[in-house]
Design a protein around this motif. Structure first.
Motif, PDB file in Angstrom:
ATOM      1  N   PRO A 200       0.840  -1.309   0.244  1.00  0.00           N
ATOM      2  CA  PRO A 200       0.132   0.424  -0.049  1.00  0.00           C
ATOM      3  C   PRO A 200       0.703   1.223  -0.402  1.00  0.00           C
ATOM      4  O   PRO A 200       1.897   1.328   1.358  1.00  0.00           O
ATOM      5  CB  PRO A 200      -1.283  -0.250   1.579  1.00  0.00           C
ATOM      6  CG  PRO A 200       0.097  -1.209   1.996  1.00  0.00           C
ATOM      7  CD  PRO A 200       0.689  -2.013   1.816  1.00  0.00           C
ATOM      8  N   LEU A 201       0.466   2.517  -0.774  1.00  0.00           N
ATOM      9  CA  LEU A 201       1.185   3.265  -1.242  1.00  0.00           C
ATOM     10  C   LEU A 201       0.533   4.626  -0.896  1.00  0.00           C
ATOM     11  O   LEU A 201      -0.139   4.690  -1.348  1.00  0.00           O
ATOM     12  CB  LEU A 201       1.665   3.348  -2.341  1.00  0.00           C
ATOM     13  CG  LEU A 201       3.306   4.518  -2.575  1.00  0.00           C
ATOM     14  CD1 LEU A 201       4.039   4.575  -1.685  1.00  0.00           C
ATOM     15  CD2 LEU A 201       3.628   4.550  -4.024  1.00  0.00           C
ATOM     16  N   SER A 202       0.684   5.611  -0.198  1.00  0.00           N
ATOM     17  CA  SER A 202       0.285   7.203  -0.219  1.00  0.00           C
ATOM     18  C   SER A 202      -0.030   7.455  -1.411  1.00  0.00           C
ATOM     19  O   SER A 202       1.438   7.450  -2.295  1.00  0.00           O
ATOM     20  CB  SER A 202       0.753   7.999   0.920  1.00  0.00           C
ATOM     21  OG  SER A 202       2.009   8.343   0.050  1.00  0.00           O
ATOM     22  N   ARG A 203      -0.791   8.585  -1.512  1.00  0.00           N
ATOM     23  CA  ARG A 203      -0.711   8.529  -2.756  1.00  0.00           C
ATOM     24  C   ARG A 203       0.011  10.010  -3.149  1.00  0.00           C
ATOM     25  O   ARG A 203       0.870  10.187  -4.366  1.00  0.00           O
ATOM     26  CB  ARG A 203      -2.473   9.396  -3.166  1.00  0.00           C
ATOM     27  CG  ARG A 203      -3.338   7.760  -3.382  1.00  0.00           C
ATOM     28  CD  ARG A 203      -4.743   9.298  -3.294  1.00  0.00           C
ATOM     29  NE  ARG A 203      -4.763   9.453  -2.565  1.00  0.00           N
ATOM     30  CZ  ARG A 203      -5.749  10.767  -1.488  1.00  0.00           C
ATOM     31  NH1 ARG A 203      -6.646  11.064  -2.503  1.00  0.00           N
ATOM     32  NH2 ARG A 203      -6.006  11.014  -0.535  1.00  0.00           N
ATOM     33  N   GLU A 204       0.353  10.661  -1.945  1.00  0.00           N
ATOM     34  CA  GLU A 204       1.542  11.465  -2.069  1.00  0.00           C
ATOM     35  C   GLU A 204       3.225  11.118  -2.371  1.00  0.00           C
ATOM     36  O   GLU A 204       3.777  11.853  -3.500  1.00  0.00           O
ATOM     37  CB  GLU A 204       2.058  12.433  -1.301  1.00  0.00           C
ATOM     38  CG  GLU A 204       0.782  12.998   0.097  1.00  0.00           C
ATOM     39  CD  GLU A 204      -0.194  12.252   0.452  1.00  0.00           C
ATOM     40  OE1 GLU A 204      -1.858  12.774   0.638  1.00  0.00           O
ATOM     41  OE2 GLU A 204      -0.022  10.904   0.151  1.00  0.00           O
TER      42      GLU A 204
END
Length: 274
Positions: A200-204
């Motif tokens: 999972p990755l932050s959109r930032e």
């Protein structure tokens, strides 16, 4: 794993004793059996084969990584032919202990890996000649085109592959994933190759990586409201991929299953990003 042959082992690709009643554990396995004209031998599949219309009337034995020994044995199979990650191990060992042949086929996330998997399955059925004819007549040009992506380029397209969105957070393909292999097959640079596995990755962070292309499963695209849903998110919309209308969506198993259809998807993506 005791009692289970892998493609790297000498027994995995040798002819099965009796391939007349096959449980195919893995969508790519079922897909390749149908390509060999051996669909009549399949008595059951797992849920990852649902993308194949031929399987709609077949019994399901659950999910490839969470199989049930009782459900499989009730079908009286002569052979369990599965992908590298089928399991759990205790179920496969239980099936092997009652003298049902089990073969687990290695998967490598490359063009050659798909070819090797197909030929291995054909050898299990003693149909290697048929497999090579299918490859020659239907996939020779595709394979040749994909092999050209191995040539180094100074302007290699930069891409990210998104498996899904969970609470609007993208699950991206890092190194040593089917997604990473698919991008390499298509001649793209994975902007998240420094991350291991699916994460999972932050959109930032996605914005910071700023891929020129985003490859996404159709399921993921639907979950976020389609292309308009991505464009309505100010962070996602600021990427070069969205600005350049370079979002490429494919069915999940066709994209990441590494059956023969993945060769077609890789070529489609290669042409789209060139």
């Amino acid at each position: 794993m005791a009692g289970v042959a892998q493609a790297g082992d000498e027994d995995a690709c040798t002819p099965a004793g009796d391939p007349s009643r096959i449980v195919a554990a893995g969508g790519s396995i079922a897909e390749m059996l149908y390509s060999l004209g051996a669909g009549g031998f399949i008595v059951a599949v797992d849920s990852t084969a649902n993308y194949l219309p031929e399987t709609k009337d077949l019994p399901s034995v659950g999910y490839v990584r969470n199989l049930s020994a009782e459900g499989i044995l009730a079908l009286k199979p002569s052979l369990i032919l599965g992908e590298h990650d089928m399991g759990p191990a205790e179920v496969l060992n239980q099936i092997s202990s009652v003298e049902v042949e089990v073969k687990r086929i290695e998967e490598r996330h490359s063009t050659q890996g798909i070819i090797d998997k197909f030929v291995c399955i054909a050898r299990v059925l003693d149909q290697e000649g048929a497999a090579r004819e299918v490859l020659k007549s239907q996939f020779a040009e595709i394979v040749t085109s994909l092999e050209k992506t191995n040539v180094a380029r100074a302007d290699t397209p930069r891409a990210a592959l998104i498996l899904n969105f969970v609470d609007n957070q993208p699950i991206i393909a890092g190194a040593n994933t089917s997604g990473d292999g698919l991008l390499r097959m298509a001649g793209a640079e994975n902007v998240f190759s420094d991350i291991e596995g699916w994460k999972p990755l932050s959109r930032e962070l996605l914005i910071a990586a700023n891929p020129e292309h985003i490859v996404v499963t159709e399921r993921a695209l639907k979950s976020i409201g389609g292309l308009q849903g991505m464009l309505s998110d100010p962070l996602l919309a600021s990427t070069d991929a969205l600005n350049g209308d370079n979002v490429h969506a494919y069915g999940g198993m066709r994209l990441l299953g590494f059956g023969l259809q993945t060769l077609e998807v890789a070529l489609s993506l290669k042409k789209a990003i060139e």
